[in-house]
Design an enzyme around this catalytic site. Sequence first.
Site, short mmCIF file in Angstrom:
data_model
loop_
_atom_site.label_atom_id
_atom_site.label_comp_id
_atom_site.label_asym_id
_atom_site.label_seq_id
_atom_site.Cartn_x
_atom_site.Cartn_y
_atom_site.Cartn_z
N LYS A 226 0.79 -1.23 0.00
CA LYS A 226 0.00 0.00 0.00
C LYS A 226 0.82 1.28 0.00
O LYS A 226 1.79 1.41 0.73
CB LYS A 226 -0.93 0.01 1.22
CG LYS A 226 -1.94 -1.13 1.22
CD LYS A 226 -2.81 -1.07 2.47
CE LYS A 226 -3.91 -2.12 2.40
NZ LYS A 226 -4.79 -2.04 3.57
N GLY B 274 10.32 -1.10 11.95
CA GLY B 274 9.77 0.24 12.12
C GLY B 274 10.83 1.32 12.21
O GLY B 274 10.67 2.40 11.65
#
Length: 392
Positions: free
Chosen positions: A193, A373
Amino acid sequence: MAWKTLDDMDLAGKRVLVRVDINVPMDNGVVTDATRIERIVPTIKDILAAGGSPILLAHFGRPKGQPVPEMSLKPLVPALEKAFGTEVTFIERPSHNEIYGQPEGAVILVENTRFSPMEEANDPQMSGFLSTLGDVYVNDAFSAAHRAHASTHGVALLMPSCAGRLLQAELSALEGALANPVRPVVAVVGGAKVSTKLELLGNLVEKVDHLVIGGGMANTFLAAQGIDVGKSLCEHDMTDTAKEIFAKAEKAGCELVLPTDVVVAGEFAANAANETVAADACPADKMILDAGPETVAKISEVFENAKTLIWNGPLGAFEIEPFNAATDAAAAKAAELSKAGKLVSVAGGGDTVAALNGAGAAESFTYISTAGGAFLEWMEGKTLPGVAALEE
């Protein structure tokens, strides 16, 4: 660099708090992949060689501020002892007296920091308590550096602090790739995405010369150009955002590299019947699952003319054959150029590491980050609290 390393610290006779990431996969109490443990070995050995006593602080899983027996660090002791080549003492409830009561040179593992709700809250009380357990603080957990927790941020502000060898290597590799790179610079960004990598794309178009977009997010960019992508994974509500990134890239002089040919299939399944078509010729009842050979040739050409490569995310549905072909071929090219000393290649992120390992290319890359992350936030241009604390 604005932060100190182990070489800047006097560790002789000191108790050294070391924040590590040993959040490793386990099966029935046995470590199944010790990569993260192996990567902290140089730091532990250097502290011991300098006359220091390492006290390991770490988390495991997500206990949410409660003691969860299945998330205890105790079962990691055998794997740590094997990696360090020395005994490791596990302490469930540490205190200043118990830590300083251990013989000099002892390696100590303290129970899961996240068993306390004060850890993730970055509570000053916990930071203060941790600072009583040692004389020097070392952060060697880049993968947790994007978290402002007591053991990654708060305690570092209260003690003489520095980066461990793994953190030093991570920061040096990333600084070299993004802050002061040798140009031309190419970034590969893949994944499902656009919405999850919006800040990343926005930051990169202003810092790199070529941006290769792959995976499901490439379909959103194709759709933004008015191309019908059939049944493909595509965020049609993000096409205006994709257009903004096109405009931003053009203004910054960054070339966006999108698929010119694609591999399509009627179903998302291993070895599904497939064909290669032009990117603007996806049949209405098919889905794009990989980039085609023409696109790979273009990416390889970009790599050949580049000096620095940053890679995050696969080019296609690499988990299932044969839709790993583009990722594997591009990774092999990057590995070949890196091995020949023609390209500095830095990669990171969970799917990325899995994809590069699957392609057999990982060990030839200049640097592979095990952080997820934190690697992403660094690429987005964000300040990482764990690193900032060392600079303060």
